[in-house]
Each structure stands twice: as structure tokens, then as C-alpha cells.
Design a protein around this motif. Structure first.
Motif: not given
Lengths: 236, 733
Positions: B570-575, B581-584, B610-611, B624-635
């Protein structure tokens, strides 16, 4: 009794939250939650046996043996008495003296020219307070009006500001006896009404020595949860 | 000599008196006071303002009907009610002064719906306070009941409540009138103002979808009621109900003989209220309500008072500044300072990480192990520095560190600390004079605390797991022993693990296995419970560090959670002073085996998000988290949480992915509620521990996110500007 119920309630509620689907954060790695619960429950049960304590009147020998300034505080609601030593006294450029008095059990009280402007370690502490009009009225010993504000801890690391409109009255000369000595004082009363949202009323009493203008005795409000404290300057 | 001995004895007697007295004061025993008429003025204790009571649905209301009032802002309430075979357990949160949301779990015995003896249902409510009560106008609320469930309690309403007090009658009388639709409009209807198109309830629907086209449709019926709060303890209620209980009376659950309900309620304590009622002319009911106001802690925090700030001696006339010769070699004096302050910080419950001082500036990096709020720790460090450092040091840089992540730098001028201690607005004045800067990953040229690493902690204790909302058994509980350990060989490295052994419980007794169109990424929990009594919830190696002043990074590998093991980064950018803040995060995991506690199954998946995080006003945080979940679904997952300055957090989340409602199954999409309580709010001891719990109405396989220990955002926030400013008065405590 109310506080015993509250604390037991807190312990019970926390036990309910110990259930799984839960995570705990906090670097207190050495103290696990069950041990915190047990130590808290122990304290609550120990407190049950302690009934209301009467205020203490020190004997004449004790008073005469004092070599440093001592302030006696009698909390009205909690009962009992506490004796504080002065650990700090700073006079600023305008002649106001800020004093810090400390009890053996690590509670602090801040007085500005005898007016209570802060406490620490009491629980529901006064973090800071304004007493400009109060000190002025006590110094002049005359009727008047003014405002007062207190920033008081809510007991959970947040604070609430209480603001009051106050009226000062000189209730006349009065001889009082403190620590087996008689003092000629002027009895001043400060009556304050909260500005918003509620209109709670508090009334503080001060007995100001005629010559030195020191507040020898007073009854002052601390906070909505603690109520009033009575102050007696045993040795200045 | 004799006098002195007597003096010593007497003075110690005073101290003993003081101990007993202050001891009893500290434990808050209340002296028995004679009965007083106007208690407020005489004892100086302000009473808590009047609070509305809850109805059988767990929302503000009368008995079965809602009212027009709202709870005090931030209140968390639980209501448990039962009558005529219907039991409802509701969790209600006054999210803002006007918006109230509820989650309810109810059971109707012998309802004859579906295949269950007891029909169990989850429902959500929301209501909005349109108008606050004023001198002439009532409080007005509009609400949606069961707006996104299977719909057995679906209804909408508008209600108005007015308070009357004073005059001949003691106490307060509240009068409520309202108009209800749906279930609340089923008895005594007066027409269909917005159209009559409203389907009736059919059991067995998957539910979960917002049926917005039905709101306020169909017949509307009036309801009304009176509530009389006689004194502090007792209250009585009477109401005219517009709920015909069509489904329940049709299936013979109970007999509805009358439209009128009556009840009496007793306020057991500040937070708990109980009531007994006679409903619909045929049934007896009970209701227990608990209201928690996060702003009124159960046990107020009490900290031992610090010594006053040590002030410097005044500058002598003609002197330019204080003497600086003592700091000729920064490295040497930093080491001397380190040796002095390590025990002083330890006494305050803090650990020194690194310290560097020059003639004018001192920087201290420390870890706070004791206080829930970083601001208290920062204040105590400043007091220690003021006591120990020579007068020439005029600037303090205080850096809270959490697990090798230097969170921020709080910069004080020593002269501000000295002059503002007794100022009337000490907190605001100091905040105005304080600077918040980002902290460099490592403090160059500092004296380090050599004793920090390696460190080893372990603990053993009981654990309890719960499983909710199984239709056959709503609450299942497992009890057992848990042992956990943590080894930190060097800064930022951690090897940790937990092992659990189940002693007793009924979680594995469940037999239901609902069908799933998706890979079973989460609905296998029963097989894990049945597979083995001993389990390893996690066992991993992690490393975290700051890559740049505002960038935090983490890598974790091992058995990450009960169902998955693998690699997570994980990488987080937070001043420090930024709301945004943004994270991946990227993970590659394999599903763990059910019986072999260290083995894996064949299913493996790469997931990641990506959050974006945003701290709004009034303590609301959005994520807000956007990405791929454990069952392979994207949302994407949307989370909204309200955080109170004292550490309480209440929030909700939902996830929408490319999985259709049918494939997802019952519930249509993943959603839930999360509540976090700070332990010091309940117990009153200074401690930084918190307890969190997540409640999902249903656990399905869509929108399932990996649980990874040590995600960065919460680790970093507590030491950033927003996390400090909310409790800024702690700096002076």
C-alpha cells in the motif's frame, strides 16, 4: 451512586463490545482489554464502600506548624477536604498574580488574584477561564457588572465554552474566622446568568480582606458536573 | 526538635486526610444532600436537557407511531421491543441534527411467511427533521420506514410534535399528529393524495433495492398521540394507531381489537428507559431503550495533573539572548538530552524514538502509548522539554511517531507556552501560534533511543466471536482462548501472529448453505468454523516506512486474515494539513484451507483499490475505493463516517460492482454499519484503545474486500492536523 451505576454500565457495555467481528487498535500492547476491564471493575467495587466524607478542620497545632502557603478546598458535592501547596506564583505586568496550587494527589488549581481560573485532575476541569471583570470588582470592592467565560472539559478530550453575564454586589463588611484567626473582610457576591443556550445561574461568594485585598475565603463554581468548591486560605 | 517532629507528623496527617478526601472525590462519591427544591442553583450542577423517547420501532416516537422530534445530535440509541409475537431490535443514529438513520432486525413468531417458524427481517429507516420546534410551530419530521428491505414494514410518514409545559399540569406534555402511508396508512385511511399505485408486501423477495416509486403512494391515514412526562422518572403515553397489521392479523399472529395503545415508561437511569404497554386492545408489550450521547461520556476522563510550565528566568537587561555555548557540539548534547528525557517520557507513558537539539531548536520524536489523544502527549512532551532544556532553546519541534511513521511536526515557540498557560482562551491562542509541518522520514543527526529494538510483546486472553442474523438462530456465539505476539526487530519491521482455540459455541451448528452465483469468497465462513477448533487468524511479516515527508508505504506478507493469505502492498499520500488523501493498495492472495490451518486452496486472486479520502466539516469523513474485489468483480465502495472529537465513530458503507443484483443474491448489494467506541469513554482511564464492530445485514460474495492488518490511513491520521485540533485543549491538560 449515580457514578457507580454509570461505571458499571460502562464496564458491561464494553464487555458487550469485546465480541468478535471487532478489531482493537492502540499501542497499549502490554495491557489487554480484559485486564483494563478488571482493574476498572475493581476500582468501582472498592469505591462502593467509601461513603460521603465530612470536611476536615485542622487543629490549632497543625495550623501554627505550617511553614508554607496552604489552601484548603472543600468540594461541596463530593465531600471531604483537600490541602494544596503553592507551586507557582507569577505576577504579570498589570499586577495580576497567577498562582498554581497542587494537592498531594496531583490535582491542580489555578487562582488569579484569588479567583478560580483553572483546574487539572479534578475531572470536568476548567481548562481556561476569563476573570477580568471579577478581579477588577474584587479589587475595587464595588458594585458593577461584566462578563465571564469558562472553557470546561467535557470529560472526553473535548471542551464546551460557558459564557455568563455577571453582576457584582458588595454585601457589606463581615468578620470571618479562618484557621483560628479573625479577619475583617468585605463579602462580595458574583451572580452570573448563562447567555446561551440554557440560562443556568451560578453565584460565587468572595470574602476579601480589608487591608491586603487577599481573598481569604470563597465559594466558587467549578463546572456543571462538579458543582462548587469552598476555598480557605489557611496560610498565605 | 520535638516541635519539628510534631510538625512532620501533623503535616503527614494532613496529607493522609487529603488522600482520603481527594480519593473519595476522585471516585466521584456523591455526598448525601438534603432534598432541595431548586437543586440547580444551590449545587451548581446543570441538568441534562430533555430527551425524546423511542417507540417500538426504535425511532423517536410514541408507542407504535413515530413523532416529529429528533434526538440530540450524535446520539446512538438501541431499542428492543416486544409484543404480540413481534420482537424488534433497532440501532438508531442521529447522524446530523436533522437526519436520523436506523437499522432494525425483527422477528415475527408464527408468521406463516416462507418456510420459517419465526419470520426474521432486516430493515433500514431514515428520517429528516424539516422544522425545529419553536415557540409557535411544532417540530416536523418526514420519514421513510423500511425503505430498502423486503418491505414488511415499508411505510412513509409526516409527523408534527409540540411540547407544552408550565401551567396547572406538572411536567411536560407532548402532542403529536401525523399522516402515514404504506403500513402506517393501512387503518382508517382518508384517501390517496399521491396516487394509489402501491403493491402489497410479498414475502420471499430478495429485497435490498430502493423502491422510490412507491414512496408516499397509496392510501394515507392519520395518527395521533399524547405523551406526558410527569417528572424526571415517570411518563405515560396514549396513541391512536394507523397500522392495521394486515399481514400479522391475516396469519393469526395476534388479534387487533382496537386502534388505541396505552403505556407507561420509567427512566431507570440517565441512559436507560423501560416501558410497559397495552396495545391494540389485546396485547401486552415491553420496550427497553438505551440512549448514548457521545458528548456525555459514561465515565469522564481524569488525568493526573502535570506540574506547571517551567518558565525561564527573565533575560537580564543588556543581554542579547541566552547563552548558547553549551550546545557547541550538537551530537554530544543531543545524546545527553536523550539520556535525560527517556525516563521522563516513560513516566508519562511515552517512549522516545529520537531527539536532536541545537542551541536554538530541539526536535523530539516519540511514541504515545497511553493517551487516546495525541494532543495530550504533545503537551506533556513540551512540559518536559521546558523543564529540562537551557533557556536559549526557543523552539520546540514535537513529532508523534506511530510504528515507524513520523506523523507530523508540531512547532511551538517556548515563549508562547510560557505566556499563554493562564490566558482566558488558552487553547485557541496557542492553536493560532502553532505551526503544523510535515515530518521528514528520518531525523538526520539525531540521538536515537537504542533500547527500542528489538522488542517483543505477547498476551493471552479470552475471545468471543459472534455471527448474526441466521434465520434459525439470530445470535450465535463462540468462546475460546486467544494468544497473540508481536516481535519488532528493527524500526518499521513487525512479525506478528494470533492463534485461537475455540472452547465452546454454536457458530458451527448452522446448516444453511445458500446458493451463490459467484466464487465463494466469503460465504465459506461456516466451513472454516466447522473445519478446525484451533485457527490462526493472522501470522505475518510487515514493513512500513515513510518514502517522503507526505508519502507512507507498507508491505505485508503472510496469513493476512481468516480466509486469505498472500502479499499486500500500500502507498498513501496524505499531507499534514490537507483534507484530501489518496492511496493505492495491491494484493495477491490465495484462499486458505478449511481444515489445514496453514494450508491453501486452489483459488487465488489479484485484488486492489485506488482510494480517495476526504475529511469534511463536523467530523465527517468520506472514502471512495475503486477497484477489484475478491470474487473478481470490479466496482466501488462508498463509506461515510462521522467521527466525534472524543474518538466515537459511527458510519455506513455500501458497495456497487459489476455483479448484478440477481447474481449477488439476497440483499442485492453489500452494505453495512461500523461503530467504534473509545475505551476511555466507557471506563475513564487514559488509554488509546478502541473497540470497533462492523454489522452487515448479510454477508454475500459480491463486493468483498480483503481484510489486511495495519492499513495506513488510520495509523497516520491521529497525528495530523485534523486529528490534533479536535482535542487541542489536551495540550494544556
Amino acid at each position: 451512586m449515580m457514578t457507580l451505576t454509570s461505571r458499571l454500565f460502562g464496564v458491561v457495555l464494553l464487555s458487550a463490545l469485546v465480541a468478535g467481528c471487532s478489531s482493537s487498535t492502540g499501542a497499549d500492547a502490554n495491557k489487554s482489554l480484559p485486564s483494563e476491564l478488571f482493574s476498572s471493575a475493581k476500582k468501582v467495587i472498592a469505591a462502593r464502600g467509601v461513603g460521603p466524607v465530612a470536611a476536615v478542620t485542622p487543629s490549632r497545632e497543625v495550623i501554627q506548624g505550617l511553614t508554607e502557603p496552604v489552601l484548603q478546598i472543600d468540594p461541596e458535592l463530593a465531600g471531604g477536604s483537600d490541602f494544596l501547596r503553592r507551586v507557582e506564583s507569577r505576577t504579570d505586568s498589570s499586577g495580576r498574580t497567577n498562582e498554581v496550587w497542587r494537592s498531594s494527589l496531583k490535582a491542580n488549581v489555578f487562582l488569579r488574584n484569588g479567583v478560580l481560573v483553572g483546574t487539572r485532575g479534578v475531572g470536568s476541569d476548567i481548562i481556561s477561564a476569563d476573570a477580568k471583570y471579577t478581579t477588577r470588582a474584587l479589587a475595587a470592592r464595588s458594585n458593577g457588572s461584566g462578563t465571564r467565560s469558562y472553557t470546561i472539559s467535557d470529560g472526553d478530550l473535548t471542551t464546551t465554552k460557558y459564557e455568563f453575564n455577571c453582576r457584582y454586589e458588595n454585601l457589606g463588611a463581615k468578620n470571618i474566622v479562618v484557621a483560628y484567626q479573625s479577619f475583617k473582610t468585605t463579602h462580595m457576591r458574583e451572580t452570573c446568568v448563562q447567555t446561551s443556550p440554557e440560562s443556568n445561574t451560578i453565584a460565587n461568594d468572595y470574602w476579601v480582606e480589608s487591608g491586603t485585598k487577599i481573598v481569604r475565603q470563597s465559594r466558587q463554581w467549578v463546572s456543571p458536573k462538579v458543582g462548587y468548591f469552598q476555598f480557605k486560605l489557611l496560610r498565605k | 526538635m520535638r516541635k519539628k517532629a510534631a510538625l512532620c507528623r501533623e503535616q503527614s496527617m494532613i496529607r493522609t486526610f487529603g488522600k482520603i478526601a481527594l480519593g473519595s472525590m476522585l471516585f466521584g462519591t456523591v455526598a448525601l444532600a438534603p432534598l432541595q427544591v431548586s437543586a440547580q442553583e444551590v449545587d451548581g450542577v446543570f441538568e441534562a436537557p430533555d430527551r425524546p423517547s423511542l417507540n417500538f420501532y426504535g425511532t423517536t416516537g410514541l408507542i407504535d407511531m413515530p413523532s416529529g422530534e429528533a434526538l440530540p445530535d450524535g446520539t446512538v440509541a438501541v431499542g428492543i421491543s416486544s409484543f404480540g409475537g413481534t420482537t424488534r431490535t433497532t440501532l438508531t443514529f442521529q447522524a446530523t441534527p436533522r437526519i436520523q438513520a436506523s437499522f432494525r432486525y425483527s422477528g415475527i413468531k408464527d408468521a406463516g411467511i416462507g418456510r420459517f417458524d419465526t419470520y426474521r427481517d432486516r430493515s433500514f429507516d431514515v428520517r429528516f427533521l424539516l422544522n425545529r420546534e419553536s415557540r409557535y410551530l411544532p417540530a416536523l419530521t418526514i420519514g421513510l420506514q423500511d425503505f430498502a428491505g423486503t418491505g414488511i414494514y415499508a411505510g412513509e410518514f409526516v409527523a408534527a410534535t409540540k411540547k407544552f409545559s408550565g401551567g396547572a399540569i406538572p411536567g411536560t406534555v407532548k402532542a403529536t399528529v401525523g399522516l402515514g402511508w404504506g403500513r402506517l396508512g393501512s387503518s382508517g385511511a382518508i384517501g390517496s393524495p399521491f396516487g394509489s399505485d402501491r403493491p402489497s408486501f410479498t414475502g420471499g423477495d430478495t429485497g435490498g433495492e430502493l423502491s422510490a416509486d412507491q414512496w408516499f403512494r397509496g392510501e394515507a391515514a392519520p395518527f395521533a398521540g399524547l405523551e406526558w412526562q410527569i417528572n424526571d422518572k415517570w411518563g405515560v403515553k396514549a396513541e391512536y394507531s394507523s397500522d392495521a397489521y394486515v399481514t400479522e392479523t391475516g396469519n393469526g399472529v395476534f388479534d387487533r381489537k382496537s386502534r388505541f395503545n396505552f403505556g407507561a415508561e420509567y427512566q431507570v437511569s440517565e441512559r436507560i428507559r423501560v416501558g410497559g404497554y397495552y396495545l391494540y386492545g389485546s396485547e401486552v408489550g415491553v420496550n427497553v431503550q438505551v440512549q448514548l450521547d457521545p458528548n456525555r461520556p459514561v465515565s469522564p476522563l481524569r488525568l493526573p495533573a502535570p506540574l506547571p510550565y517551567a518558565t525561564r528566568p527573565p533575560l537580564k537587561a543588556g543581554q542579547q539572548g541566552y547563552d548558547t555555548n553549551w550546545a557547541a557540539s550538537s551530537a554530544e548534547v543531543s545524546q545527553e538530552l536523550r539520556d535525560v528525557i527517556v525516563p521522563l517520557l516513560k513516566a508519562e507513558g511515552m517512549t522516545l524514538v529520537a531527539v536532536k537539539t541545537t542551541a536554538r531548536t530541539a526536535e523530539v520524536r516519540f511514541t504515545n502509548d497511553r493517551y487516546a489523544s495525541t494532543s495530550i502527549a504533545v503537551g506533556r512532551v513540551a512540559r518536559i522539554l521546558a523543564r529540562v532544556l537551557p533557556p536559549s532553546v526557543g523552539t520546540f519541534r514535537i513529532v508523534p511517531v506511530k510504528n515507524n511513521l513520523a506523523q507530523s511536526t508540531v512547532v511551538f515557540r517556548r515563549s508562547d507556552l510560557e505566556t499563554l498557560e493562564f490566558a482566558p482562551n488558552a487553547s485557541e491562542a496557542l492553536l493560532a501560534a502553532t505551526q503544523f509541518e510535515s515530518a521528514d522520514p528520518v531525523l538526520a543527526g539525531a540521538a536515537l533511543n537504542e533500547a527500542l529494538f528489538p522488542s517483543f510483546n505477547w498476551s493471552i486472553g479470552p475471545y468471543m466471536k459472534r455471527r448474526l442474523f441466521d434465520p434459525d438462530e439470530p445470535v450465535r456465539v463462540d468462546l475460546g482462548i486467544e494468544a497473540s505476539a508481536q516481535y519488532q526487530p528493527a524500526p518499521g519491521w513487525k512479525i506478528a501472529g494470533t492463534i485461537q482455540h475455540r472452547l465452546t459455541g454454536d457458530i458451527s451448528d448452522d446448516t444453511i448453505r445458500t446458493p451463490s452465483a459467484l466464487p465463494r469468497v466469503r460465504t465459506n465462513s461456516l466451513l472454516y468454523a466447522q473445519g478446525s477448533d484451533t485457527s490462526i487468524p493472522n501470522l505475518y511479516v510487515s514493513r512500513q516506512w515513510k518514502a517522503a515527508p507526505d508519502v507512507y508505504t507498507r508491505v505485508t506478507a503472510g496469513y493476512l486474515e481468516q480466509m486469505y493469505g498472500g502479499l499486500s502492498a500500500e502507498v498513501l499520500w496524505k499531507p499534514v494539513a490537507s483534507r484530501l488523501a489518496f492511496g493505492v493498495e495491491a494484493n495477491y492472495v490465495k484462499q486458505r484451507d478449511f481444515e489445514d490451518i496453514l494450508g491453501f486452496r486452489d483459488y487465488s486472486i489479484a485484488t486492489g483499490h485506488a482510494s480517495a479520502y476526504y475529511e469534511m466539516r463536523n467530523g465527517f469523513t468520506g472514502q471512495l475505493d475503486v477497484g477489484r474485489y475478491l470474487a473478481g468483480d470490479v466496482g466501488a465502495t462508498v463509506t461515510l463516517e462521522r467521527e466525534f472529537a472524543n474518538g466515537w465513530k459511527v458510519g455506513g458503507f455500501f458497495t456497487l460492482t459489476d455483479v448484478s443484483s440477481e447474481d449477488f443474491g439476497e440483499g442485492s448489494f453489500d452494505k453495512g454499519i461500523k461503530v467504534t467506541v473509545p475505551v476511555n469513554w466507557l471506563l475513564g482511564n487514559p488509554t488509546s484503545q478502541t473497540r470497533s464492530t462492523t454489522i452487515r445485514p448479510l454477508q454475500r460474495d459480491g463486493g468483498a474486500r480483503l481484510n489486511v492488518p495495519g492499513r495506513l490511513y488510520d495509523q497516520v491520521r491521529s497525528g495530523h492536523r485534523a486529528g490534533l485540533v479536535g482535542n487541542w485543549s489536551g495540550v494544556w491538560e
